[in-house]
Write a protein that holds these residues in place. Structure first.
Motif, mmCIF file in Angstrom:
data_model
loop_
_atom_site.group_PDB
_atom_site.id
_atom_site.type_symbol
_atom_site.label_atom_id
_atom_site.label_comp_id
_atom_site.label_asym_id
_atom_site.label_seq_id
_atom_site.Cartn_x
_atom_site.Cartn_y
_atom_site.Cartn_z
ATOM 1 N N UNK A 271 -7.815 7.159 -8.262
ATOM 2 C CA UNK A 271 -7.625 8.538 -7.851
ATOM 3 C C UNK A 271 -7.693 9.463 -9.058
ATOM 4 N N UNK B 212 9.878 7.815 -3.521
ATOM 5 C CA UNK B 212 10.173 6.380 -3.564
ATOM 6 C C UNK B 212 11.670 6.160 -3.789
ATOM 7 N N UNK C 96 6.122 11.914 -6.087
ATOM 8 C CA UNK C 96 5.944 10.602 -5.466
ATOM 9 C C UNK C 96 7.068 9.657 -5.866
ATOM 10 N N UNK D 116 13.416 6.729 -0.621
ATOM 11 C CA UNK D 116 13.145 5.640 0.318
ATOM 12 C C UNK D 116 13.962 4.399 -0.018
ATOM 13 N N UNK D 117 14.626 4.429 -1.166
ATOM 14 C CA UNK D 117 15.491 3.305 -1.502
ATOM 15 C C UNK D 117 14.867 2.326 -2.466
ATOM 16 N N UNK D 118 13.801 2.764 -3.147
ATOM 17 C CA UNK D 118 13.260 1.904 -4.193
ATOM 18 C C UNK D 118 14.232 1.921 -5.365
ATOM 19 N N UNK D 119 14.524 0.747 -5.881
ATOM 20 C CA UNK D 119 15.387 0.683 -7.047
ATOM 21 C C UNK D 119 14.620 1.198 -8.251
ATOM 22 N N UNK E 271 -5.499 2.003 -6.168
ATOM 23 C CA UNK E 271 -5.871 3.309 -5.624
ATOM 24 C C UNK E 271 -5.535 4.426 -6.587
ATOM 25 N N UNK E 272 -4.339 4.307 -7.194
ATOM 26 C CA UNK E 272 -3.903 5.333 -8.132
ATOM 27 C C UNK E 272 -4.839 5.459 -9.305
ATOM 28 N N UNK F 222 -6.360 11.084 -1.080
ATOM 29 C CA UNK F 222 -6.621 9.689 -1.380
ATOM 30 C C UNK F 222 -7.949 9.307 -0.764
ATOM 31 N N UNK F 223 -8.531 8.289 -1.254
ATOM 32 C CA UNK F 223 -9.773 7.858 -0.631
ATOM 33 C C UNK F 223 -9.918 6.368 -0.845
ATOM 34 N N UNK F 224 -10.827 5.838 -0.092
ATOM 35 C CA UNK F 224 -11.042 4.399 -0.232
ATOM 36 C C UNK F 224 -11.732 4.154 -1.560
ATOM 37 N N UNK G 226 0.616 -5.498 -1.616
ATOM 38 C CA UNK G 226 0.687 -4.073 -1.330
ATOM 39 C C UNK G 226 0.741 -3.235 -2.594
ATOM 40 N N UNK H 185 -1.798 -0.305 -4.153
ATOM 41 C CA UNK H 185 -1.358 1.035 -4.481
ATOM 42 C C UNK H 185 -1.748 1.384 -5.911
ATOM 43 N N UNK I 231 12.131 -1.112 -9.655
ATOM 44 C CA UNK I 231 10.908 -1.280 -8.862
ATOM 45 C C UNK I 231 9.921 -0.161 -9.166
#
Lengths: 768, 233
Positions: free
Chosen positions: A417, A673, A669, A676-679, A413-414, A389-391, A406, A410, A682
């Protein structure tokens, strides 16, 4: 053995990544199809027209004179380059049928040797038959006439009934249009023997040239020999000119769209191909470690590109060649009467495009392989480090960046990328939007032209065409029950500039006329007292501007008139010359005598009043002309429908392809997610929002190219007697953008459903 | 009743005609706040057990209780909520988002839970104070694993599941990560379940469950777990 196990691998890989392979095939097919289709379309129409006019011996030159005697005919016949001549009578007559349609009557002595009609039903006219006639098929159909029926025509005030021997079409009348749009109900042609109309003199010589003759030279020698004659070659012959122009249009269209389609599909094939090879990296390493040499591996992977692109491109080549021309032929032959479609071979250009598409696919595959070959097998066996990833640039603007949510960060960035994917998807949406805007733009432009022409330029409601040289009493304008009545006089003239010559319509208007808006700048509607006004498109075609002088020749008159262009006017339909009655009188020719009356705001009984006048030949209602023009052009709009269909096909493959690629590359990825509990919703919304962003940007970026493409398409498809101002209405713009967005959303939702199928356990095991 | 209870949990993987019993009537209990190590050679069914416990997979038969919930009875959305609220997961291969910075990766978890801890504080706790704005590719393996732990911790889970957390790390970094997990267990009273094939690690646990061929071989309660510093591998 070696060969078969690699082949097995190839086949299994193809099944495994069937969507990628399929999309490569479909894209290659699409890119080649549009080109080969449009290419074959114009070639086939061109070949069919040529074969038709050659076999039926279409005249190369038409000479109109007051009357033809054997001297004139011989003079022409003996000119160098002339192969054959045939004299005939050509005049306009009225048929005693509903609506009093006009017919062009051609009467020849003996069998036709030039402009030979083609009998569609019934039989040919025999030489001695003074009772029979040949009637245009379309005209007959519009009036429910068949071979064997009688038709009564009015020739110079006298009625004569002929028996229809046969229904015909003629190379002279590939399109039978009095003004612009063919209307078989009100206009057609009839052919009789000259013995049947002995009272009318021959007034036209049709000329057939030998193959080696130079048309312009012969024309000049005819003009020198017969200075009073109106000489027209095929370029000045409306029907032939229109069909030739139609072919030219397709030719130019086939250089605009296919290029666009081809470049987009090639680009998408390239990205897909690169990914496909990149994903095979580890396996390449294994093969290398097993001792396969580079050449063998390369050949194996080249077949990844070669077979799908071969199958796709070939399919595109044949499907395009065999479908589009048929489709376009059916549309075209509604207007243009061509007896038989001549098939042409697949052109070299199409084959070249086909080969190019295969070569490009293989080339990119080769380059991707080469890049991997530079690594040692050991390095290849290790998974490629995930793209870091990069800025992104946007982060340099903290004021903006810190305000983002947030998820938005994301997503951004994607997008940055995987630049290649983002750009490809952007391009796909952009092209789709541009093409749909163009499709709507063509429609809008046309409707705008029709509405401007019939609503703003022509301000009258009814046009009453008056019979020419009849003995009927003149009409007193004041007697017509309407608010405004004005007379116009129309003459067909030959307009000549330096080296250009065209047959055009000269319209002489009353000095204080108000019913035709010529948009004359300074004096608002008031026509100049001297000089001539030329329509914009005609000025462009003839390459003249205000202040230039032009030469006008009237048929049957030796003396040419030199006139100065005083203004240029924008006219949508039917280009020509305009002048005031005052200006006309100053030429010292016959007095201004209206050949048609323009009527505005007629009273309820006006039409009835006009119909009972003998002098009134035909009434044209602006409202119905407008409807007719629109409805006739609607079928041409099917090109637009075709374009939309292709645009969607393209957009579908691009968006779906990119969506699948994105999905596969990020399965891990998404699985994380999930853990991590992302529905599911989401995660779906993350995917959908990312692509909606691409779609929205793509749509916005597509608007300008859409306008540009509309302009290009309009300018290549504009005929000489039309002037289009490219417009795209706000509603069309909204529909085009909305359609693209909805379409892209549908694909996204379809793709997002795959989130459910992600197996968390499988995806997390190890980096593949 | 125990915090975690496996009752005759069986997981069978079927592919065509052949069936593999990855977990065969597994029964065990784990108390709240314990640091539990599930130990076994590869193929023993450790990961299967962890996946079942983490709500990422369903058993073929049997029941799993976690904190009065029967997670084997939970359906789609409830199961996601269980993962979202109750469980923190640390993966063997970290599974960080490559295009998010360390801090952002932790924030990613904070997005979806109810009582999150402050991401910066958590990252400071795992010793990554100076690495907040680095991308995963700019971090070493141990650092990445610590980001992954911080990501799990940030959710303030009652249950922390770690799949071979030291598997991809050298012994020194591995020790640091284990130290961290021990501290978490003691400090927050979080139940920590670590999966490993490394028997040495077992000595730091309160409870050791040994698996073999999908069955529970032994369950040991360790009265005096060793501090991490005393184990060497």
């Amino acid at each position: 053995m070696v060969k078969s196990s690699l082949l097995k691998k190839l086949l299994r890989d193809m099944v495994k990544s069937k969507w990628q392979f399929l999309s490569i095939m479909v894209l290659c097919a699409l890119g080649v199809l549009v080109f080969s289709g449009l290419d074959a379309t114009w070639r086939e129409i061109d070949a069919s027209v040529d074969s038709y006019i050659n076999s039926q011996r279409l005249a190369d030159i038409w000479i109109t004179v007051p009357f033809v005697d054997s001297d004139t005919e011989n003079t022409v016949k003996n000119l160098q380059g002339v192969k054959d001549v045939q004299s005939r009578i050509t005049m306009e007559v009225t048929a005693e049928l509903s609506g009093e349609p006009d017919l062009v009557l051609h009467a020849i002595d003996g069998q036709a040797r030039i402009n030979i009609p083609l009998v569609q039903s019934g039989s040919m006219l025999s030489e001695s038959d003074t009772e029979g006639c040949l009637l245009e098929q379309q005209f007959a159909q519009a009036h429910n006439l068949e071979a064997g029926d009688g038709i009564t025509i009015n020739i110079g005030g006298m009625n004569k009934t002929f028996i229809i021997r046969g229904l015909v079409i003629s190379p002279e009348y590939i399109i039978t249009a009095k003004d612009l749009i063919p209307n078989p109900k009100s206009y057609g042609f009839i052919i009789v023997n000259s013995a049947a109309v002995p009272q009318v003199p021959m007034n036209e010589i049709t000329v057939l040239l030998s193959e080696t003759a130079v048309i312009s030279d012969v024309r000049e020698s005819i003009e020198a020999a017969l200075p009073y004659a109106l000489v027209r070659d095929r370029k000045a012959h409306k029907s032939t000119d229109m069909i030739k122009r139609e072919v030219e249009q397709f030719k130019s269209l086939s250089s605009v769209f296919p290029v666009l389609f081809f470049s987009v599909s090639v680009m998408i094939v390239l990205t897909t191909m690169t990914r496909l090879v990149d994903n095979q990296r580890t396996q390449m390493g294994i093969l290398k470690a097993l001792g396969y040499n580079d050449g063998k591996i390369l050949r194996h992977y080249l077949s990844y590109a070669f077979y799908p692109s071969l199958i796709g491109s070939m399919a595109g080549l044949f499907i395009g060649k065999n479908t589009l021309p048929v489709f376009m032929w059916n549309i075209e032959t509604e207007f243009y009467k061509i007896p038989q479609k001549v098939s042409v071979k697949i052109s070299y250009a199409s084959i070249l495009v086909c080969v190019l598409s295969i070569l490009l696919s293989c080339a990119v595959c080769y380059l991707s392989c080469r890049r991997h070959f530079n690594e040692v097998p050991a390095a290849m066996l290790r998974p490629k480090a995930p793209k870091a990833g990069s800025r992104i640039l946007l982060e340099r603007f903290p004021a903006f960046w810190t305000r983002l949510k947030f998820n938005a960060k994301m997503i951004l960035r994607n997008l940055f990328r995987s630049k290649a994917r983002t750009i490809m998807a952007l391009l796909g949406v952009l092209c789709c939007t541009a093409l749909i805007i163009t499709a709507f733009g063509i429609r809008d432009t046309f409707l705008d032209m029709v509405n401007t022409h019939y609503g703003e330029t022509l301000r009258y409601d009814i046009r009453a065409n008056l019979a020419g040289d009849t003995q009927e009493p003149l009409i007193n304008k004041e007697d017509i029950p309407a608010r405004t009545v004005e007379g116009v006089m129309e003459r067909v003239v030959s307009l000549q500039t330096g080296n250009n010559s065209r047959t055009v319509l000269l319209t002489v208007l009353e000095d204080e006329q108000t019913l035709i808006d010529l948009g004359i700048k300074a004096q608002a509607d008031k026509l100049p007292g001297d000089g001539i006004i030329i329509s914009k498109k005609l000025a462009k075609v003839m390459d003249v501007k205000t202040g230039d002088t032009v030469i006008l020749k009237f048929p049957g008159d030796i003396n040419a008139v030199v006139l100065k262009i005083v203004d240029i006017t924008s006219i949508g339909l039917g280009q020509g010359l305009f002048m005031s009655a005052k200006s006309w009188e100053s030429l010292g020719r016959e007095a201004f005598a209206p050949s048609a009356l323009l009527i505005k705001e007629p009273d309820a009984d006006c039409v009835d009043y006009l119909n009972q006048l003998d002098r009134v030949e035909r009434l044209d209602l602006i409202s119905s002309l407008r409807e007719e023009t629109i409805s006739l052009m609607e079928s041409i709009m099917s090109i637009a429908v075709l374009m939309i269909a292709f645009a969607f096909a393209l957009a579908f493959v691009v968006l779906y392809n990119m969506g699948i690629l994105n999905f596969h590359e990020r399965t891990r990825e998404f699985a994380t997610l999930k853990v991590l509990g992302y529905h599911q919703n989401e995660i779906k919304s993350l995917i959908v929002r990312e692509n909606v962003l691409i779609s929205c940007i793509g749509i916005l970026l597509g608007i300008l190219p859409g306008f540009w493409l509309t302009k290009v398409v309009i300018s290549v498809s504009e005929q000489d007697d039309m002037l289009f101002t490219p417009v795209v209405s706000v509603i069309s713009l909204m529909i085009a953008c909305g359609l693209t967005l909805i379409f892209s959303l549908l694909i996204q939702f379809f793709l997002a459903r795959k989130v459910k199928s992600i197996d968390m356990v499988e995806s997390l095991k190890s980096v593949e | 009743m125990s915090y975690i209870k496996f009752e005759d949990v069986t997981k069978e993987y079927r592919s065509g005609q052949t069936a593999v019993l990855a977990a065969d009537q597994v029964c065990f209990e784990i108390e709240q706040g314990e640091l539990c190590v599930i130990l076994g050679p590869s193929g023993a069914g450790k990961t299967t057990v962890l996946n079942l416990l983490g709500g990422m997979d369903r058993p073929t038969s049997g029941r799993i209780h976690v904190n009065d919930k029967v997670i084997t009875d939970l359906e789609g959305r409830e199961l996601t909520n269980y993962r979202r609220i109750d469980v923190g997961f640390v993966f063997q291969f970290y599974n960080l988002m490559p295009n998010l910075t360390a801090l952002e990766n932790v924030e990613l978890a904070r997005q979806v839970c109810q009582n999150p801890l402050d991401p910066v504080t958590v990252l400071e706790q795992v010793g990554l104070k100076d690495r907040l704005h680095n991308f995963p590719a700019q971090l070493s393996g141990g650092e990445q694993q610590r980001v992954a732990i911080a990501r799990a911790l940030c959710k303030n889970p009652a249950l922390l599941l770690c799949d071979e957390p030291t598997g991809a790390l050298d012994s020194k970094t591995g020790a640091q990560v284990l130290r961290l997990l021990c501290d978490i267990s003691r400090e927050y009273n979080t139940t920590v379940v670590i999966i490993t094939h490394n028997a040495l690690i077992a000595s730091i646990a309160d409870r050791v469950i040994r698996l073999k061929n999908g069955r529970v071989e032994t369950v040991e309660i360790n009265g005096s777990p060793k501090p991490v510093e005393e184990i060497i591998w």
